[in-house]
Design a protein around this motif. Sequence first.
Motif, short mmCIF file in Angstrom:
data_model
loop_
_atom_site.label_atom_id
_atom_site.label_comp_id
_atom_site.label_asym_id
_atom_site.label_seq_id
_atom_site.Cartn_x
_atom_site.Cartn_y
_atom_site.Cartn_z
N PRO A 173 23.23 -14.18 35.44
CA PRO A 173 23.36 -12.79 35.89
C PRO A 173 22.42 -11.86 35.13
O PRO A 173 22.05 -12.12 33.99
CB PRO A 173 24.82 -12.45 35.57
CG PRO A 173 25.50 -13.74 35.33
CD PRO A 173 24.46 -14.72 34.88
N VAL A 174 22.06 -10.77 35.79
CA VAL A 174 21.10 -9.83 35.22
C VAL A 174 21.55 -9.32 33.85
O VAL A 174 20.73 -9.13 32.95
CB VAL A 174 20.79 -8.68 36.21
CG1 VAL A 174 21.96 -7.73 36.36
CG2 VAL A 174 19.54 -7.93 35.79
N GLU A 175 22.84 -9.10 33.66
CA GLU A 175 23.34 -8.60 32.37
C GLU A 175 23.03 -9.58 31.24
O GLU A 175 22.66 -9.18 30.13
CB GLU A 175 24.85 -8.35 32.42
CG GLU A 175 25.29 -7.31 33.42
CD GLU A 175 25.43 -7.84 34.86
OE1 GLU A 175 25.65 -7.00 35.76
OE2 GLU A 175 25.30 -9.06 35.09
N GLU A 176 23.16 -10.87 31.51
CA GLU A 176 22.90 -11.90 30.49
C GLU A 176 21.40 -12.01 30.19
O GLU A 176 20.99 -12.16 29.04
CB GLU A 176 23.45 -13.24 30.96
CG GLU A 176 23.40 -14.32 29.91
CD GLU A 176 24.04 -15.62 30.37
OE1 GLU A 176 23.64 -16.67 29.84
OE2 GLU A 176 24.94 -15.59 31.23
N VAL A 177 20.58 -11.92 31.22
CA VAL A 177 19.13 -12.00 31.04
C VAL A 177 18.63 -10.78 30.25
O VAL A 177 17.84 -10.90 29.31
CB VAL A 177 18.41 -12.13 32.40
CG1 VAL A 177 16.90 -12.06 32.24
CG2 VAL A 177 18.83 -13.43 33.08
N PHE A 178 19.12 -9.61 30.61
CA PHE A 178 18.75 -8.38 29.91
C PHE A 178 19.14 -8.48 28.43
O PHE A 178 18.33 -8.20 27.54
CB PHE A 178 19.45 -7.19 30.58
CG PHE A 178 19.06 -5.86 30.02
CD1 PHE A 178 17.91 -5.21 30.46
CD2 PHE A 178 19.83 -5.24 29.05
CE1 PHE A 178 17.55 -3.97 29.95
CE2 PHE A 178 19.48 -4.01 28.54
CZ PHE A 178 18.33 -3.37 28.99
N GLU A 179 20.35 -8.90 28.16
CA GLU A 179 20.85 -9.01 26.79
C GLU A 179 20.05 -10.03 25.98
O GLU A 179 19.86 -9.87 24.77
CB GLU A 179 22.34 -9.36 26.79
CG GLU A 179 23.00 -9.31 25.44
CD GLU A 179 23.03 -7.93 24.80
OE1 GLU A 179 23.13 -7.87 23.55
OE2 GLU A 179 22.96 -6.90 25.50
N ALA A 180 19.57 -11.09 26.63
CA ALA A 180 18.79 -12.12 25.94
C ALA A 180 17.46 -11.57 25.42
O ALA A 180 16.84 -12.16 24.54
CB ALA A 180 18.54 -13.31 26.86
N ILE A 181 17.04 -10.43 25.94
CA ILE A 181 15.81 -9.78 25.46
C ILE A 181 16.13 -8.69 24.46
O ILE A 181 15.49 -8.59 23.42
CB ILE A 181 14.99 -9.23 26.64
CG1 ILE A 181 14.46 -10.38 27.48
CG2 ILE A 181 13.82 -8.36 26.13
CD1 ILE A 181 13.75 -9.98 28.74
N VAL A 182 17.11 -7.86 24.73
CA VAL A 182 17.36 -6.71 23.84
C VAL A 182 18.04 -7.10 22.53
O VAL A 182 17.90 -6.39 21.54
CB VAL A 182 18.18 -5.60 24.55
CG1 VAL A 182 17.43 -5.07 25.77
CG2 VAL A 182 19.57 -6.05 24.92
#
Length: 151
Positions: free
Chosen positions: A14-23
Amino acid sequence: MELKFEVAGRIARPVEEVFEAIVDPGTLSRYFTTGGAEGRIEPGATVSWSFHDFPGAFPVEVAEVEKNKRIVLRWEADENDPSAKYDTIVTMRFEALEDGRTLLSIGEEGWRETPAGLKASYGNCMGWSQMLCAMKAWVEYGINLREGMYK
């Protein structure tokens, strides 16, 4: 000719997990910043990224963050010429797909139109492509593709 590129890939999370993996610097350090990351990517922050293949920490200025949608970063162009100091702009776009995956696009622009600028842009294009592959392997399977690759 304007020197810029964009690479993209689909991550089966999910987009939330992908985003968090960067920030999140702890997660980013597990698959991309082989020398470590310090500081969470938040608007106005300057974080630090280190890579085994490029000694020293790189300051990365966080220009914009739109949660789960977009991140805009600025960092110094690497032309190996101290007199050619200027920044490039990295834009990451996150798109939630109907099947639950995330399309992550990463673009970078702003190099000088010189042979050194062209060479630096090719190197960063390779680096961001590797980042997408390494991220996919890490968030989907827990495999660190960059471990031992540069050291």
